[in-house]
Write a protein that holds these residues in place. Structure first.
Motif, PDB file in Angstrom:
ATOM      1  N   GLU A   2       0.824  -1.212   0.000  1.00  0.00           N
ATOM      2  CA  GLU A   2       0.000   0.000   0.000  1.00  0.00           C
ATOM      3  C   GLU A   2       0.858   1.262   0.000  1.00  0.00           C
ATOM      4  N   ASN A   3       2.147   1.072   0.411  1.00  0.00           N
ATOM      5  CA  ASN A   3       3.052   2.203   0.345  1.00  0.00           C
ATOM      6  C   ASN A   3       3.241   2.706  -1.060  1.00  0.00           C
ATOM      7  N   GLY A   5       1.072   3.353  -3.357  1.00  0.00           N
ATOM      8  CA  GLY A   5       0.169   4.460  -3.668  1.00  0.00           C
ATOM      9  C   GLY A   5       0.697   5.767  -3.120  1.00  0.00           C
ATOM     10  N   GLN A   6       1.194   5.698  -1.881  1.00  0.00           N
ATOM     11  CA  GLN A   6       1.737   6.903  -1.269  1.00  0.00           C
ATOM     12  C   GLN A   6       2.965   7.393  -2.010  1.00  0.00           C
ATOM     13  N   GLN A   9       1.889   9.324  -4.838  1.00  0.00           N
ATOM     14  CA  GLN A   9       1.434  10.662  -4.427  1.00  0.00           C
ATOM     15  C   GLN A   9       2.605  11.613  -4.282  1.00  0.00           C
ATOM     16  N   TYR A  10       3.620  11.148  -3.514  1.00  0.00           N
ATOM     17  CA  TYR A  10       4.757  12.024  -3.243  1.00  0.00           C
ATOM     18  C   TYR A  10       5.526  12.344  -4.503  1.00  0.00           C
ATOM     19  N   CYS A  17       5.783  20.175  -8.865  1.00  0.00           N
ATOM     20  CA  CYS A  17       6.515  21.394  -8.538  1.00  0.00           C
ATOM     21  C   CYS A  17       7.410  21.866  -9.671  1.00  0.00           C
ATOM     22  N   ALA A  70       0.034  19.799  -6.518  1.00  0.00           N
ATOM     23  CA  ALA A  70       0.869  19.143  -5.510  1.00  0.00           C
ATOM     24  C   ALA A  70       0.114  19.000  -4.198  1.00  0.00           C
ATOM     25  N   LEU A  71      -0.542  20.071  -3.764  1.00  0.00           N
ATOM     26  CA  LEU A  71      -1.286  20.020  -2.507  1.00  0.00           C
ATOM     27  C   LEU A  71      -2.403  18.992  -2.570  1.00  0.00           C
ATOM     28  N   LEU A  72      -3.103  18.979  -3.715  1.00  0.00           N
ATOM     29  CA  LEU A  72      -4.210  18.031  -3.848  1.00  0.00           C
ATOM     30  C   LEU A  72      -3.694  16.606  -3.789  1.00  0.00           C
ATOM     31  N   LEU A  74      -1.103  15.578  -2.225  1.00  0.00           N
ATOM     32  CA  LEU A  74      -0.671  15.240  -0.875  1.00  0.00           C
ATOM     33  C   LEU A  74      -1.837  15.052   0.079  1.00  0.00           C
ATOM     34  N   PHE A  75      -2.837  15.906  -0.047  1.00  0.00           N
ATOM     35  CA  PHE A  75      -3.846  15.941   1.005  1.00  0.00           C
ATOM     36  C   PHE A  75      -5.199  15.401   0.583  1.00  0.00           C
ATOM     37  N   ALA A  76      -5.524  15.517  -0.666  1.00  0.00           N
ATOM     38  CA  ALA A  76      -6.912  15.288  -1.038  1.00  0.00           C
ATOM     39  C   ALA A  76      -7.133  13.990  -1.794  1.00  0.00           C
TER      40      ALA A  76
END
Lengths: 77, 212, 250
Positions: A2-3, A5-6, A9-10, A17, A70-72, A74-76
């Protein structure tokens, strides 16, 4: 796993950026061309400051969009 | 900055009551797993990672924004903007009024200067006139005085000449009587008889050429 | 409410905490009428605008006081902007543009105070502002020009074959306007404030503290500039859209 997916994201946020570089080039281009034109014809410069700011705002908005992506990421997501 | 922000992603876990994290360092793996579980379970809550996307606060913000904007628009369009516009146009009016007044004053100053110049010229002409009149009077008096002096001089001269004439005639008379006396005496001495009339005639004849 | 929070080697980063909408009193749920920090700071910016434009000018002096000349400068600047871009007939909408400019400027500026909340960093707020402009301008365009307003998308100066393609592009760019309009403002303010927070977190490390503080000073100075420019840009784009509605011919 599952890492993974993260990780995506990163990575995506980091890649987004890169878009800021484009915005930087764009804003610099607008300002530089304005300055070049203003030095050549200073009397016309004052009347074009509004156009300068509009151009800078458009160029800069695209950089903000990449920041937002980028924000989306990371967070959304 | 993103690299710092990214650390905040797994946080959701701490808020989900299902998992409790004690040590963050060794909880990272758990956190990630739990985050995905939580994301799957509560899709809405995972969006709260970015406060701007928390839909539950949108109604509140939009409501208060509309209230604020309405109040602000009302105050600006009813009170502030007409007032500032009025002040600006008043000032414009005052400036044009002042400029016109200044123009008027300038005109007045010009007129005053012209009047002053005219008065000056008049005074000068008057002064010239007075000077001329005085000069004429003085000239007249002077002429009179000169004439009087001339007359006096002429009278004295005439008197002197008369006296000279008298002296001369008396001198001629004296010379004549002396000559007669001398002639009579001579004639007598030479034994002649002196005829008075003849002697006189002879002396007069002789003296006529000498004394004239 | 999820607070972003993670410890990295002793550093604590809360870059997004400052954007959380909280109730002013208590800790209950947020309904549409709850007084929140968003409400407080929007009200403060409105009050600041009123203080400057109404109480600052109450002398109505021919020779203005300091606050009155600031109010007059703002008035003159926005009015000139509206007149230059939209022409004389745009002056009817000057109070609306002035309201937008003053509100955004003061909301941005007050958000720079420490511990404050920035309403203009909220996408909900800027989206409402931008969509208000968008709908206002679109409706105004159709009311003023009727179907003529669609000429905005039909570029008659382009070659005939290109026109349909250009029409699609123009249409898309027209509908993207409110999105870019709102995200530009929110993104700029959000980015600046988040960067300051991140630098502030570094100040906890003694070795990095001086650099961090210098960086915050620099970013803060930049933000003061950005705050004004974003208010100006939002207003000027509103004027440009208004011009499109009033004179749709390119």
């Amino acid at each position: 796993m599952e890492n993974l997916g993260q990780l995506g994201q990163y990575l995506g946020a980091g890649l987004a950026c890169i878009g800021m570089a484009g915005a930087a080039v764009g804003v610099g281009n607008v300002a530089g061309n304005y300055l070049a034109g203003a030095l050549r014809n200073p009397s016309a410069a004052a009347s074009q400051t509004a156009t300068l700011f509009i151009g800078m705002a458009f160029a800069e908005a695209l950089g903000i969009f990449s920041f937002l992506v980028a924000l989306l990421l990371l967070f959304a997501v | 900055m993103i690299s710092l922000l990214q650390q905040t992603a797994p946080v959701v876990v701490e808020q989900t009551e299902t998992v409790t994290i004690t040590e963050s360092a060794d909880a990272a793996g758990h956190a990630a797993d739990a985050a995905h579980a939580a994301a799957a379970a509560h899709g809405a809550e995972s969006a709260a990672g970015m406060p701007q996307l928390d839909i539950s606060t949108f109604g509140n913000q939009i409501f208060w924004l509309l209230v604020t904007l309405a109040v602000l628009y009302w105050v600006l369009s009813r009170i502030a903007l007409p007032r500032i516009g009025g002040v600006l146009s008043d000032r414009q009016g005052a400036i044009t009024g002042d400029l016109m007044a200044a123009e008027e004053f300038k005109q007045k100053a010009k007129e005053a200067e012209a009047a002053y110049d005219k008065a000056l010229a008049d005074a000068r002409a008057e002064a010239n006139k007075i000077v001329a009149a005085n000069k004429a009077e003085i000239q007249k008096e002077l002429d009179k005085a000169i004439a009087k002096a001339d007359a006096e001089i002429a009278a004295r001269t005439a008197e002197s000449e008369k006296r000279i004439g008298e002296i001369r005639t008396s001198a001629v008379e004296d010379a004549r009587s002396v000559a007669r006396d001398v002639t009579e005496e001579l004639v007598r001495t030479f034994g002649g008889t002196s005829d008075q009339a003849l002697v006189n005639e002879a002396v007069d004849q002789r003296l006529k050429g000498a004394l004239q | 409410m999820a607070a972003a929070e993670e410890e990295v080697g002793g550093l604590v980063f809360h870059p997004m905490d400052q954007f959380i909408v909280k109730p002013l009193f208590g800790d209950g749920p947020i309904s549409w009428y709850t007084p929140t920090n968003a409400m407080l700071w929007m009200a403060l910016s409105a009050l600041a605008v009123i203080a400057l434009l109404v109480f600052g000018t109450r002398g109505r002096a021919i020779v203005p006081s300091r606050s009155q000349s600031i109010a007059e400068l703002t008035y003159g600047m926005v009015r000139k902007m509206v007149e230059d871009i939209t022409g004389k007939e745009g002056l009817k909408y000057f109070p609306y543009v002035m309201t937008l400019f003053c509100f955004i400027l003061f909301a941005n500026a007050l958000a720079l105070l420490p511990m404050s909340f920035s309403p203009t960093s909220q996408i909900a707020v800027t989206a409402v502002l931008a969509f208000m402009v968008f709908f206002f301008v679109t409706i105004l365009g159709f009311v003023k020009n009727g179907s003529h307003f669609l000429g905005l998308f039909w570029v008659s100066s382009a070659p005939a074959a290109m026109r349909p393609v250009l029409a699609i592009i123009e249409l898309i760019s027209y509908f993207v306007r409110p999105v870019s309009h709102s995200i530009r403002l929110a993104g700029n303010i959000m980015a600046g404030h988040a960067v300051m927070k991140v630098f502030a977190a570094f100040a906890a490390v003694v070795a990095l503290a001086p650099v961090s503080i210098l960086a915050i000073v620099g970013v803060y100075a930049l933000e003061v500039l950005v705050v004004t420019i974003q208010a100006y840009v939002f207003t000027i784009l509103t004027c440009v859209y208004l011009k499109d509605a009033l004179h749709p011919g390119h």
